[in-house]
Design a protein around this motif. Structure first.
Motif, PDB file in Angstrom:
ATOM      1  N   UNK A 273       0.796  -1.230   0.000  1.00 17.44           N
ATOM      2  CA  UNK A 273       0.000   0.000   0.000  1.00 17.44           C
ATOM      3  C   UNK A 273       0.828   1.280   0.000  1.00 17.44           C
ATOM      4  N   UNK A 274       2.098   1.193  -0.391  1.00 18.94           N
ATOM      5  CA  UNK A 274       2.895   2.405  -0.510  1.00 18.94           C
ATOM      6  C   UNK A 274       2.386   3.294  -1.624  1.00 18.94           C
ATOM      7  N   UNK A 275       2.065   2.693  -2.777  1.00 22.38           N
ATOM      8  CA  UNK A 275       1.544   3.465  -3.895  1.00 22.38           C
ATOM      9  C   UNK A 275       0.187   4.068  -3.554  1.00 22.38           C
ATOM     10  N   UNK A 276      -0.656   3.282  -2.904  1.00 18.22           N
ATOM     11  CA  UNK A 276      -1.961   3.786  -2.479  1.00 18.22           C
ATOM     12  C   UNK A 276      -1.808   4.968  -1.532  1.00 18.22           C
ATOM     13  N   UNK A 277      -0.786   4.923  -0.690  1.00 27.77           N
ATOM     14  CA  UNK A 277      -0.532   6.029   0.233  1.00 27.77           C
ATOM     15  C   UNK A 277      -0.238   7.322  -0.526  1.00 27.77           C
ATOM     16  N   UNK A 278       0.534   7.208  -1.617  1.00 33.89           N
ATOM     17  CA  UNK A 278       0.805   8.380  -2.437  1.00 33.89           C
ATOM     18  C   UNK A 278      -0.470   8.979  -3.001  1.00 33.89           C
ATOM     19  N   UNK A 279      -1.382   8.119  -3.471  1.00 32.19           N
ATOM     20  CA  UNK A 279      -2.658   8.606  -3.983  1.00 32.19           C
ATOM     21  C   UNK A 279      -3.512   9.236  -2.903  1.00 32.19           C
ATOM     22  N   UNK A 280      -3.499   8.640  -1.714  1.00 33.98           N
ATOM     23  CA  UNK A 280      -4.296   9.174  -0.617  1.00 33.98           C
ATOM     24  C   UNK A 280      -3.761  10.531  -0.157  1.00 33.98           C
ATOM     25  N   UNK A 281      -2.440  10.662  -0.130  1.00 36.32           N
ATOM     26  CA  UNK A 281      -1.851  11.949   0.233  1.00 36.32           C
ATOM     27  C   UNK A 281      -2.217  13.023  -0.784  1.00 36.32           C
ATOM     28  N   UNK A 282      -2.184  12.663  -2.081  1.00 33.65           N
ATOM     29  CA  UNK A 282      -2.575  13.621  -3.117  1.00 33.65           C
ATOM     30  C   UNK A 282      -4.025  14.061  -2.914  1.00 33.65           C
ATOM     31  N   UNK A 283      -4.882  13.124  -2.586  1.00 37.15           N
ATOM     32  CA  UNK A 283      -6.296  13.423  -2.322  1.00 37.15           C
ATOM     33  C   UNK A 283      -6.447  14.365  -1.125  1.00 37.15           C
ATOM     34  N   UNK A 284      -5.725  14.063  -0.028  1.00 35.64           N
ATOM     35  CA  UNK A 284      -5.799  14.914   1.164  1.00 35.64           C
ATOM     36  C   UNK A 284      -5.274  16.323   0.896  1.00 35.64           C
ATOM     37  N   UNK A 285      -4.325  16.442  -0.017  1.00 31.69           N
ATOM     38  CA  UNK A 285      -3.743  17.742  -0.327  1.00 31.69           C
ATOM     39  C   UNK A 285      -4.682  18.615  -1.171  1.00 31.69           C
ATOM     40  N   UNK A 286      -5.691  17.999  -1.774  1.00 28.82           N
ATOM     41  CA  UNK A 286      -6.657  18.797  -2.520  1.00 28.82           C
ATOM     42  C   UNK A 286      -6.875  18.396  -3.964  1.00 28.82           C
ATOM     43  N   UNK A 287      -6.160  17.375  -4.443  1.00 26.47           N
ATOM     44  CA  UNK A 287      -6.387  16.904  -5.811  1.00 26.47           C
ATOM     45  C   UNK A 287      -7.758  16.219  -5.845  1.00 26.47           C
ATOM     46  N   UNK A 288      -8.629  16.582  -6.790  1.00 29.84           N
ATOM     47  CA  UNK A 288      -9.993  16.022  -6.809  1.00 29.84           C
ATOM     48  C   UNK A 288     -10.044  14.551  -7.211  1.00 29.84           C
ATOM     49  N   UNK A 289      -9.502  13.720  -6.351  1.00 32.27           N
ATOM     50  CA  UNK A 289      -9.580  12.269  -6.514  1.00 32.27           C
ATOM     51  C   UNK A 289     -10.755  11.776  -5.683  1.00 32.27           C
ATOM     52  N   UNK A 290     -11.618  10.964  -6.303  1.00 34.11           N
ATOM     53  CA  UNK A 290     -12.788  10.463  -5.590  1.00 34.11           C
ATOM     54  C   UNK A 290     -12.437   9.228  -4.789  1.00 34.11           C
ATOM     55  N   UNK A 291     -13.009   8.082  -5.183  1.00 32.20           N
ATOM     56  CA  UNK A 291     -12.724   6.839  -4.481  1.00 32.20           C
ATOM     57  C   UNK A 291     -11.355   6.296  -4.882  1.00 32.20           C
ATOM     58  N   UNK A 292     -10.654   5.755  -3.906  1.00 28.57           N
ATOM     59  CA  UNK A 292      -9.425   5.004  -4.140  1.00 28.57           C
ATOM     60  C   UNK A 292      -9.740   3.555  -3.809  1.00 28.57           C
ATOM     61  N   UNK A 293      -9.776   2.721  -4.825  1.00 25.61           N
ATOM     62  CA  UNK A 293     -10.129   1.307  -4.626  1.00 25.61           C
ATOM     63  C   UNK A 293      -8.868   0.463  -4.742  1.00 25.61           C
ATOM     64  N   UNK A 294      -8.532  -0.268  -3.686  1.00 26.90           N
ATOM     65  CA  UNK A 294      -7.318  -1.083  -3.655  1.00 26.90           C
ATOM     66  C   UNK A 294      -7.647  -2.506  -4.067  1.00 26.90           C
ATOM     67  N   UNK A 295      -7.013  -2.971  -5.142  1.00 24.46           N
ATOM     68  CA  UNK A 295      -7.179  -4.354  -5.571  1.00 24.46           C
ATOM     69  C   UNK A 295      -6.014  -5.195  -5.091  1.00 24.46           C
ATOM     70  N   UNK A 296      -6.281  -6.288  -4.399  1.00 24.64           N
ATOM     71  CA  UNK A 296      -5.220  -7.141  -3.872  1.00 24.64           C
ATOM     72  C   UNK A 296      -5.449  -8.592  -4.295  1.00 24.64           C
ATOM     73  N   UNK A 297      -4.391  -9.379  -4.248  1.00 25.24           N
ATOM     74  CA  UNK A 297      -4.529 -10.815  -4.464  1.00 25.24           C
ATOM     75  C   UNK A 297      -4.015 -11.542  -3.226  1.00 25.24           C
ATOM     76  N   UNK A 298      -3.815 -12.850  -3.331  1.00 24.16           N
ATOM     77  CA  UNK A 298      -3.395 -13.632  -2.163  1.00 24.16           C
ATOM     78  C   UNK A 298      -2.030 -13.204  -1.646  1.00 24.16           C
ATOM     79  N   UNK A 299      -1.195 -12.609  -2.515  1.00 25.25           N
ATOM     80  CA  UNK A 299       0.121 -12.142  -2.095  1.00 25.25           C
ATOM     81  C   UNK A 299       0.068 -10.834  -1.329  1.00 25.25           C
TER      82      UNK A 299
END
Length: 300
Positions: A273-299
């Motif tokens: 979730x390091x990459x997801x964290x970058x997206x979430x930080x961008x969203x918190x900073x004010x970039x109009x990103x809506x939902x962030x959906x994390x897709x994971x597998x068994x790994x």
């Protein structure tokens, strides 16, 4: 800009300290003491006209104080991190329509992995500080396939006499292609070793090595540094491609950059979730990103 541990405490750290430490001394992770604000008028509208290296500079400038890296050096770092001849698409990250959705292609870097986009910046930042301080740095990395090749390629490319890397991978648990990406690099700056066990089994010894030397992490005149997804440099550099993708989507959809009534949802394959964290930080900073959906597998 200062940094603090996710576990609290009153001490604040410089960007350089946070970048080299990886983990905070209290075993937490480093985060910005406060997040800068991104606005439509002051940032996104102007940023929509920038090249990828220029955008990277503009974003990093918000997180690295000029007293640590001046404008000229930071621009040089960003230019070196995204050389046009290392990416096989002139836009670095093309955004293509697929049915009713859009796909951002983050695999156009030298190792065909999205981690090329952020890792090269982190390596060049480490090389800059190592050169300025005149101190040798050894990067310790555990990889299950993607991080290792991206880091090895970046370290070899920067060819800094003071910067080397040791990559650990679980034997038999990465693809043959990724193993060859690691083991066929002939470089005096790179060492690659395999180990028996699961993909996460090297995380603890690396963490203990780094934390055991938090106050004085120079061993034999050499500083050890970790650059897996816990290192604050990784999500900071990944903020850049989220903003880039948002701006390209705004162009495709005819949205004014920063329009808060037109949010862009993003679906992201993720592991640590390091990459997801970058997206979430961008969203918190004010970039109009809506939902962030994390897709994971068994790994994951």
């Amino acid at each position: 800009m200062k940094y603090k541990s996710t576990r609290g405490g009153h001490r604040e750290y410089t960007f350089e300290e946070a970048l080299f430490a990886g983990y905070a001394p209290d075993r937490g992770l480093f985060v910005p003491a406060s997040l800068p604000v991104i606005t439509a008028e002051q940032h996104l509208t102007q940023w929509s006209k920038l090249s990828f290296p220029q955008l990277a500079y503009s974003v990093l400038r918000m997180f690295v104080h000029p007293s640590e890296i001046n404008d000229e050096d930071l621009k040089s770092i960003c230019d070196k991190s995204y050389p046009r001849d290392e990416f096989d698409d002139e836009s670095f990250i093309p955004v293509k329509k697929l049915g009713s959705a859009f796909v951002a292609e983050l695999f156009h870097g030298p190792t065909f992995c999205f981690k090329d986009i952020g890792m090269r910046g982190v390596i060049n930042l480490l090389a800059h500080f190592a050169t300025v301080r005149g101190r040798a740095v050894t990067i310790l990395v555990a990889t299950t396939g993607d991080t290792g090749p991206a880091a090895v390629h970046a370290v070899n490319d920067v060819a800094c006499p003071l910067l080397s890397i040791i990559v650990h991978y679980p034997r038999g648990q990465i693809s043959d292609f990724q193993r060859k990406q690691l083991t066929t690099v002939d470089s005096k700056y790179v060492k690659v070793v395999s180990f028996e066990g699961g993909g996460d089994d090297m995380d603890w010894p690396i963490k203990e090595t780094l934390l055991g030397n938090c106050d004085d992490i120079a061993i034999g005149g050499r500083t050890f540094c970790g650059i897996n997804s816990y290192n604050i440099g990784r999500p900071l550099l990944q903020i850049v491609h989220f903003i880039w993708i948002y701006l390209r989507m705004a162009e495709r959809l005819g949205i004014e950059p920063g329009d808060k009534y037109c949010m862009i949802d993003m679906v992201i394959p993720t592991g640590a979730m390091g990459n997801l964290t970058g997206g979430y930080m961008a969203k918190l900073m004010g970039v109009p990103i809506g939902r962030l959906c994390a897709g994971v597998n068994i790994n994951g």
